[in-house]
Write a protein that holds these residues in place. Sequence first.
Motif, PDB file in Angstrom:
ATOM      1  N   VAL A   1       0.578  -1.013  -0.075  1.00  0.00           N
ATOM      2  CA  VAL A   1       0.030   0.152  -0.098  1.00  0.00           C
ATOM      3  C   VAL A   1       0.850   1.277  -0.189  1.00  0.00           C
ATOM      4  CG1 VAL A   1      -1.801   1.305   1.284  1.00  0.00           C
ATOM      5  CG2 VAL A   1      -1.996  -1.175   1.199  1.00  0.00           C
ATOM      6  N   ARG A   2       0.486   2.135  -0.774  1.00  0.00           N
ATOM      7  CA  ARG A   2       1.463   3.512  -0.972  1.00  0.00           C
ATOM      8  C   ARG A   2       0.667   4.232  -0.134  1.00  0.00           C
ATOM      9  NH1 ARG A   2       1.863   6.743  -6.518  1.00  0.00           N
ATOM     10  NH2 ARG A   2       3.266   8.543  -5.691  1.00  0.00           N
ATOM     11  N   ILE A   3       1.264   4.907   0.997  1.00  0.00           N
ATOM     12  CA  ILE A   3       1.038   6.083   1.827  1.00  0.00           C
ATOM     13  C   ILE A   3       2.209   7.161   1.619  1.00  0.00           C
ATOM     14  CG2 ILE A   3       0.306   6.647   3.995  1.00  0.00           C
ATOM     15  CD1 ILE A   3      -0.546   3.858   4.823  1.00  0.00           C
ATOM     16  N   THR A   4       1.789   8.307   0.965  1.00  0.00           N
ATOM     17  CA  THR A   4       2.839   9.215   0.704  1.00  0.00           C
ATOM     18  C   THR A   4       2.614  10.579   1.652  1.00  0.00           C
ATOM     19  OG1 THR A   4       2.567   8.462  -1.606  1.00  0.00           O
ATOM     20  CG2 THR A   4       3.498  10.794  -1.156  1.00  0.00           C
ATOM     21  N   GLY A   5       3.501  10.855   2.167  1.00  0.00           N
ATOM     22  CA  GLY A   5       3.494  12.330   2.971  1.00  0.00           C
ATOM     23  C   GLY A   5       3.831  13.489   1.888  1.00  0.00           C
ATOM     24  N   ARG A   6       3.051  14.331   1.859  1.00  0.00           N
ATOM     25  CA  ARG A   6       3.513  15.713   1.137  1.00  0.00           C
ATOM     26  C   ARG A   6       2.331  16.811   1.529  1.00  0.00           C
ATOM     27  NH1 ARG A   6       0.478  12.362  -3.215  1.00  0.00           N
ATOM     28  NH2 ARG A   6      -1.149  13.312  -4.124  1.00  0.00           N
ATOM     29  N   GLN A   7       2.607  17.993   1.394  1.00  0.00           N
ATOM     30  CA  GLN A   7       1.913  19.236   1.403  1.00  0.00           C
ATOM     31  C   GLN A   7       1.261  19.142   2.876  1.00  0.00           C
ATOM     32  OE1 GLN A   7      -0.847  19.015  -1.661  1.00  0.00           O
ATOM     33  NE2 GLN A   7       0.529  20.042  -3.132  1.00  0.00           N
ATOM     34  N   GLY A   8       2.142  18.785   3.830  1.00  0.00           N
ATOM     35  CA  GLY A   8       1.392  18.743   5.347  1.00  0.00           C
ATOM     36  C   GLY A   8       0.763  17.692   5.709  1.00  0.00           C
ATOM     37  N   GLY A   9       0.550  16.716   4.673  1.00  0.00           N
ATOM     38  CA  GLY A   9      -0.579  15.675   5.091  1.00  0.00           C
ATOM     39  C   GLY A   9      -0.090  14.318   4.373  1.00  0.00           C
ATOM     40  N   TYR A  10      -1.175  13.634   4.164  1.00  0.00           N
ATOM     41  CA  TYR A  10      -0.944  12.193   3.781  1.00  0.00           C
ATOM     42  C   TYR A  10      -1.934  11.605   2.815  1.00  0.00           C
ATOM     43  CZ  TYR A  10       2.097  11.780   8.063  1.00  0.00           C
ATOM     44  OH  TYR A  10       3.180  12.162   8.795  1.00  0.00           O
ATOM     45  N   VAL A  11      -1.546  10.833   1.837  1.00  0.00           N
ATOM     46  CA  VAL A  11      -2.230  10.239   0.690  1.00  0.00           C
ATOM     47  C   VAL A  11      -2.157   8.580   0.786  1.00  0.00           C
ATOM     48  CG1 VAL A  11      -3.044  10.283  -1.463  1.00  0.00           C
ATOM     49  CG2 VAL A  11      -2.492  12.561  -0.337  1.00  0.00           C
ATOM     50  N   LEU A  12      -3.318   8.215   1.044  1.00  0.00           N
ATOM     51  CA  LEU A  12      -3.196   6.682   0.864  1.00  0.00           C
ATOM     52  C   LEU A  12      -3.744   6.456  -0.743  1.00  0.00           C
ATOM     53  CD1 LEU A  12      -4.283   3.934   3.010  1.00  0.00           C
ATOM     54  CD2 LEU A  12      -4.872   3.721   0.653  1.00  0.00           C
ATOM     55  N   THR A  13      -2.930   5.727  -1.631  1.00  0.00           N
ATOM     56  CA  THR A  13      -3.218   5.523  -2.960  1.00  0.00           C
ATOM     57  C   THR A  13      -3.829   4.124  -3.231  1.00  0.00           C
ATOM     58  OG1 THR A  13      -1.643   7.283  -3.728  1.00  0.00           O
ATOM     59  CG2 THR A  13      -2.428   5.693  -5.208  1.00  0.00           C
ATOM     60  N   ALA A  14      -4.831   4.044  -3.548  1.00  0.00           N
ATOM     61  CA  ALA A  14      -5.411   2.572  -3.870  1.00  0.00           C
ATOM     62  C   ALA A  14      -6.754   2.645  -4.810  1.00  0.00           C
ATOM     63  CB  ALA A  14      -5.849   1.909  -2.575  1.00  0.00           C
ATOM     64  N   ASP A  15      -7.119   1.655  -5.220  1.00  0.00           N
ATOM     65  CA  ASP A  15      -8.559   1.536  -6.030  1.00  0.00           C
ATOM     66  C   ASP A  15      -9.511   1.897  -4.953  1.00  0.00           C
ATOM     67  OD1 ASP A  15     -10.513   0.972  -7.561  1.00  0.00           O
ATOM     68  OD2 ASP A  15      -9.914  -1.106  -8.071  1.00  0.00           O
ATOM     69  N   PRO A  16     -10.313   2.829  -5.241  1.00  0.00           N
ATOM     70  CA  PRO A  16     -11.497   2.952  -4.426  1.00  0.00           C
ATOM     71  C   PRO A  16     -12.376   1.652  -4.164  1.00  0.00           C
ATOM     72  CG  PRO A  16     -11.144   5.020  -5.774  1.00  0.00           C
ATOM     73  CD  PRO A  16     -10.268   3.740  -6.220  1.00  0.00           C
ATOM     74  N   MET A  17     -12.666   0.854  -5.212  1.00  0.00           N
ATOM     75  CA  MET A  17     -13.299  -0.063  -5.198  1.00  0.00           C
ATOM     76  C   MET A  17     -12.747  -1.297  -4.224  1.00  0.00           C
ATOM     77  SD  MET A  17     -16.065   0.800  -6.922  1.00  0.00           S
ATOM     78  CE  MET A  17     -15.735   2.167  -6.141  1.00  0.00           C
TER      79      MET A  17
END
Length: 264
Positions: free
Chosen positions: A76-92
Amino acid sequence: MEFGLLGDVEVRVDGRVVDVGHARQRCVLAVLLVEVNRLVPVDALVDRVWGEHVPHRARNAAAGYVSRLRQALPGVRITGRQGGYVLTADPMSVDLHRFHALLERTPDEAVLGEALRLWRGEPFSTVDTPWFSALRTALEARRFAAVLDRNDLLLARGRHAGLPAELEAMADAFPLDERLAGQLVLALYRCGRQADALMRYDQVRVRLADELGADPGPELRLLHQRILTADLEPPGRVDTLWSSVERLRRDLDDLTRRLHRLTG
Protein backbone atom coordinates in the motif's frame (compact mmCIF):
# COMPACT_ATOMS: atom_id res chain seq x y z
CA MET A 1 -5.85 -6.44 -1.25
CA GLU A 2 -9.25 -5.51 0.20
CA PHE A 3 -10.05 -2.96 2.89
CA GLY A 4 -13.01 -3.23 5.24
CA LEU A 5 -14.61 -0.27 7.01
CA LEU A 6 -18.25 -1.45 7.19
CA GLY A 7 -17.61 -3.29 10.44
CA ASP A 8 -14.29 -3.63 12.24
CA VAL A 9 -11.45 -1.96 10.34
CA GLU A 10 -9.60 -4.75 8.58
CA VAL A 11 -7.32 -5.50 5.66
CA ARG A 12 -7.34 -8.77 3.71
CA VAL A 13 -4.66 -10.02 1.36
CA ASP A 14 -5.74 -13.02 -0.71
CA GLY A 15 -8.57 -13.53 1.76
CA ARG A 16 -6.27 -13.52 4.80
CA VAL A 17 -6.70 -10.86 7.50
CA VAL A 18 -3.54 -8.79 8.02
CA ASP A 19 -2.63 -7.37 11.43
CA VAL A 20 -2.61 -3.58 11.07
CA GLY A 21 -1.92 -2.70 14.68
CA HIS A 22 -3.87 -1.47 17.67
CA ALA A 23 -7.10 0.54 17.69
CA ARG A 24 -5.58 4.01 17.28
CA GLN A 25 -3.42 2.88 14.37
CA ARG A 26 -6.49 1.34 12.71
CA CYS A 27 -8.24 4.70 13.15
CA VAL A 28 -5.45 6.40 11.21
CA LEU A 29 -5.83 3.79 8.47
CA ALA A 30 -9.61 4.28 8.45
CA VAL A 31 -9.29 8.05 7.96
CA LEU A 32 -6.89 7.57 5.05
CA LEU A 33 -9.18 4.94 3.47
CA VAL A 34 -12.29 7.13 3.78
CA GLU A 35 -10.32 9.80 1.92
CA VAL A 36 -8.54 7.34 -0.39
CA ASN A 37 -6.50 9.09 -3.13
CA ARG A 38 -7.13 12.46 -1.44
CA LEU A 39 -4.77 14.47 0.74
CA VAL A 40 -5.57 14.40 4.45
CA PRO A 41 -3.84 17.31 6.25
CA VAL A 42 -2.09 16.28 9.44
CA ASP A 43 -4.23 18.60 11.56
CA ALA A 44 -7.39 17.02 10.12
CA LEU A 45 -6.00 13.55 10.75
CA VAL A 46 -5.24 14.41 14.37
CA ASP A 47 -8.70 15.91 14.90
CA ARG A 48 -10.49 12.91 13.39
CA VAL A 49 -8.47 10.31 15.28
CA TRP A 50 -8.31 11.95 18.74
CA GLY A 51 -11.20 14.43 18.75
CA GLU A 52 -11.13 16.53 21.91
CA HIS A 53 -8.49 14.32 23.59
CA VAL A 54 -5.43 15.29 21.58
CA PRO A 55 -2.25 14.02 23.24
CA HIS A 56 1.03 15.87 23.54
CA ARG A 57 3.03 15.64 20.29
CA ALA A 58 0.02 14.20 18.44
CA ARG A 59 1.52 15.06 15.04
CA ASN A 60 4.57 12.91 15.85
CA ALA A 61 2.31 10.11 17.04
CA ALA A 62 0.36 10.27 13.76
CA ALA A 63 3.59 10.11 11.77
CA GLY A 64 4.63 7.05 13.79
CA TYR A 65 1.34 5.30 13.05
CA VAL A 66 1.69 6.05 9.34
CA SER A 67 5.22 4.63 9.38
CA ARG A 68 4.06 1.42 11.06
CA LEU A 69 1.17 1.10 8.60
CA ARG A 70 3.66 1.26 5.74
CA GLN A 71 5.59 -1.60 7.34
CA ALA A 72 2.44 -3.65 7.96
CA LEU A 73 1.12 -3.04 4.43
CA PRO A 74 4.11 -2.98 2.08
CA GLY A 75 1.84 -3.21 -0.95
CA VAL A 76 0.00 0.00 0.00
CA ARG A 77 1.35 3.40 -0.98
CA ILE A 78 1.01 6.06 1.75
CA THR A 79 2.70 9.28 0.68
CA GLY A 80 3.50 12.28 2.83
CA ARG A 81 3.22 15.62 1.05
CA GLN A 82 1.98 19.19 1.53
CA GLY A 83 1.60 18.78 5.26
CA GLY A 84 -0.50 15.63 5.05
CA TYR A 85 -0.82 12.06 3.83
CA VAL A 86 -2.40 10.33 0.82
CA LEU A 87 -3.21 6.63 0.68
CA THR A 88 -3.29 5.56 -2.97
CA ALA A 89 -5.49 2.59 -3.85
CA ASP A 90 -8.39 1.53 -6.04
CA PRO A 91 -11.49 2.97 -4.31
CA MET A 92 -13.40 -0.21 -5.20
CA SER A 93 -11.01 -2.17 -2.98
CA VAL A 94 -12.58 -0.31 -0.01
CA ASP A 95 -16.01 -1.68 0.95
CA LEU A 96 -17.29 1.76 1.98
CA HIS A 97 -16.63 3.25 -1.46
CA ARG A 98 -17.96 0.15 -3.20
CA PHE A 99 -21.15 0.47 -1.12
CA HIS A 100 -21.66 4.08 -2.24
CA ALA A 101 -20.85 3.22 -5.87
CA LEU A 102 -23.43 0.42 -5.94
CA LEU A 103 -26.13 2.70 -4.54
CA GLU A 104 -25.43 5.23 -7.28
CA ARG A 105 -26.43 2.65 -9.89
CA THR A 106 -30.01 2.07 -11.01
CA PRO A 107 -31.47 0.31 -7.98
CA ASP A 108 -32.55 -3.28 -8.40
CA GLU A 109 -32.67 -6.21 -6.03
CA ALA A 110 -29.30 -7.62 -7.08
CA VAL A 111 -27.46 -4.30 -6.73
CA LEU A 112 -29.03 -3.49 -3.36
CA GLY A 113 -28.38 -7.01 -2.11
CA GLU A 114 -24.72 -6.78 -3.12
CA ALA A 115 -24.38 -3.40 -1.38
CA LEU A 116 -26.00 -4.60 1.84
CA ARG A 117 -23.92 -7.78 1.98
CA LEU A 118 -20.79 -5.62 2.29
CA TRP A 119 -21.79 -4.76 5.86
CA ARG A 120 -20.15 -6.93 8.53
CA GLY A 121 -21.31 -4.95 11.56
CA GLU A 122 -21.32 -1.44 13.03
CA PRO A 123 -18.64 0.75 11.43
CA PHE A 124 -15.99 2.14 13.79
CA SER A 125 -17.89 0.71 16.77
CA THR A 126 -15.01 1.28 19.22
CA VAL A 127 -14.32 4.90 18.19
CA ASP A 128 -16.30 7.82 19.60
CA THR A 129 -14.60 10.92 18.20
CA PRO A 130 -17.08 13.41 16.67
CA TRP A 131 -15.89 12.82 13.10
CA PHE A 132 -16.19 9.04 13.29
CA SER A 133 -19.55 9.28 15.10
CA ALA A 134 -20.98 11.58 12.42
CA LEU A 135 -19.66 9.33 9.65
CA ARG A 136 -21.11 6.24 11.32
CA THR A 137 -24.52 7.91 11.65
CA ALA A 138 -24.53 8.95 7.99
CA LEU A 139 -23.50 5.47 6.82
CA GLU A 140 -26.15 3.74 8.92
CA ALA A 141 -28.80 6.14 7.58
CA ARG A 142 -27.84 5.29 4.01
CA ARG A 143 -27.85 1.58 4.77
CA PHE A 144 -31.32 1.91 6.33
CA ALA A 145 -32.58 3.70 3.21
CA ALA A 146 -31.10 0.95 1.02
CA VAL A 147 -32.90 -1.70 3.07
CA LEU A 148 -36.18 0.16 2.61
CA ASP A 149 -35.55 0.45 -1.13
CA ARG A 150 -34.94 -3.30 -1.29
CA ASN A 151 -38.13 -3.96 0.67
CA ASP A 152 -40.14 -1.85 -1.78
CA LEU A 153 -38.79 -3.88 -4.69
CA LEU A 154 -39.61 -7.18 -2.99
CA LEU A 155 -43.13 -6.03 -2.15
CA ALA A 156 -43.70 -4.71 -5.66
CA ARG A 157 -42.77 -8.12 -7.04
CA GLY A 158 -45.03 -9.97 -4.66
CA ARG A 159 -42.12 -11.45 -2.71
CA HIS A 160 -43.53 -10.69 0.71
CA ALA A 161 -43.55 -14.15 2.31
CA GLY A 162 -40.19 -13.84 4.04
CA LEU A 163 -40.46 -10.19 5.03
CA PRO A 164 -42.72 -9.89 8.13
CA ALA A 165 -40.24 -11.20 10.71
CA GLU A 166 -37.43 -8.93 9.49
CA LEU A 167 -39.73 -5.94 9.16
CA GLU A 168 -41.21 -6.47 12.64
CA ALA A 169 -37.72 -6.40 14.16
CA MET A 170 -36.87 -3.25 12.22
CA ALA A 171 -40.17 -1.59 13.16
CA ASP A 172 -39.51 -2.31 16.84
CA ALA A 173 -36.14 -0.56 16.47
CA PHE A 174 -37.55 2.36 14.42
CA PRO A 175 -41.17 2.66 15.58
CA LEU A 176 -41.76 6.15 14.14
CA ASP A 177 -40.60 5.47 10.59
CA GLU A 178 -43.78 5.58 8.51
CA ARG A 179 -42.26 4.13 5.35
CA LEU A 180 -41.09 1.09 7.28
CA ALA A 181 -44.44 0.84 9.03
CA GLY A 182 -46.22 0.87 5.68
CA GLN A 183 -43.99 -1.92 4.37
CA LEU A 184 -44.72 -4.05 7.44
CA VAL A 185 -48.46 -3.43 7.26
CA LEU A 186 -48.53 -4.34 3.56
CA ALA A 187 -46.38 -7.46 4.03
CA LEU A 188 -48.60 -8.70 6.86
CA TYR A 189 -51.73 -8.09 4.81
CA ARG A 190 -50.28 -9.85 1.77
CA CYS A 191 -49.42 -12.84 3.98
CA GLY A 192 -53.06 -13.16 4.99
CA ARG A 193 -52.57 -11.53 8.40
CA GLN A 194 -55.05 -8.66 8.07
CA ALA A 195 -55.70 -8.40 11.82
CA ASP A 196 -51.96 -8.12 12.54
CA ALA A 197 -51.61 -5.52 9.77
CA LEU A 198 -54.37 -3.38 11.25
CA MET A 199 -52.91 -3.80 14.74
CA ARG A 200 -49.49 -2.59 13.53
CA TYR A 201 -51.13 0.42 11.90
CA ASP A 202 -52.89 1.28 15.17
CA GLN A 203 -49.63 0.94 17.08
CA VAL A 204 -47.77 3.40 14.86
CA ARG A 205 -50.77 5.77 14.82
CA VAL A 206 -50.89 5.87 18.62
CA ARG A 207 -47.13 6.24 18.93
CA LEU A 208 -47.01 9.11 16.44
CA ALA A 209 -49.77 10.87 18.37
CA ASP A 210 -48.16 10.31 21.77
CA GLU A 211 -44.56 11.16 20.86
CA LEU A 212 -44.91 13.65 18.00
CA GLY A 213 -48.46 14.90 18.31
CA ALA A 214 -49.01 13.93 14.66
CA ASP A 215 -51.24 11.68 12.59
CA PRO A 216 -49.92 9.14 10.07
CA GLY A 217 -49.07 10.66 6.71
CA PRO A 218 -51.35 10.38 3.68
CA GLU A 219 -49.61 7.33 2.19
CA LEU A 220 -49.91 5.28 5.37
CA ARG A 221 -53.52 6.39 5.89
CA LEU A 222 -54.38 5.44 2.31
CA LEU A 223 -52.80 2.00 2.76
CA HIS A 224 -54.88 1.52 5.92
CA GLN A 225 -58.05 2.48 4.10
CA ARG A 226 -57.29 0.16 1.19
CA ILE A 227 -56.73 -2.74 3.58
CA LEU A 228 -60.09 -2.04 5.22
CA THR A 229 -61.79 -2.12 1.83
CA ALA A 230 -59.63 -4.92 0.36
CA ASP A 231 -58.66 -2.53 -2.43
CA LEU A 232 -55.07 -3.65 -3.05
CA GLU A 233 -53.41 -4.99 -6.17
CA PRO A 234 -53.13 -8.80 -5.95
CA PRO A 235 -49.43 -9.59 -5.50
CA GLY A 236 -49.53 -12.29 -8.17
CA ARG A 237 -50.39 -9.73 -10.85
CA VAL A 238 -47.64 -7.42 -9.63
CA ASP A 239 -45.15 -10.28 -9.69
CA THR A 240 -46.14 -11.18 -13.25
CA LEU A 241 -45.50 -7.60 -14.38
CA TRP A 242 -42.07 -7.52 -12.74
CA SER A 243 -41.19 -10.91 -14.22
CA SER A 244 -41.94 -9.53 -17.68
CA VAL A 245 -39.79 -6.48 -16.99
CA GLU A 246 -36.94 -8.68 -15.77
CA ARG A 247 -37.14 -10.87 -18.89
CA LEU A 248 -37.08 -7.78 -21.10
CA ARG A 249 -34.04 -6.42 -19.25
CA ARG A 250 -32.17 -9.71 -19.66
CA ASP A 251 -33.05 -9.83 -23.37
CA LEU A 252 -31.76 -6.27 -23.82
CA ASP A 253 -28.54 -7.09 -21.96
CA ASP A 254 -28.03 -10.15 -24.17
CA LEU A 255 -28.67 -8.11 -27.32
CA THR A 256 -26.20 -5.44 -26.15
CA ARG A 257 -23.49 -8.05 -25.56
CA ARG A 258 -24.07 -9.55 -29.01
CA LEU A 259 -23.88 -6.15 -30.70
CA HIS A 260 -20.69 -5.38 -28.78
CA ARG A 261 -19.10 -8.61 -30.02
CA LEU A 262 -20.14 -7.89 -33.61
CA THR A 263 -18.83 -4.32 -33.58
CA GLY A 264 -15.77 -5.02 -31.43
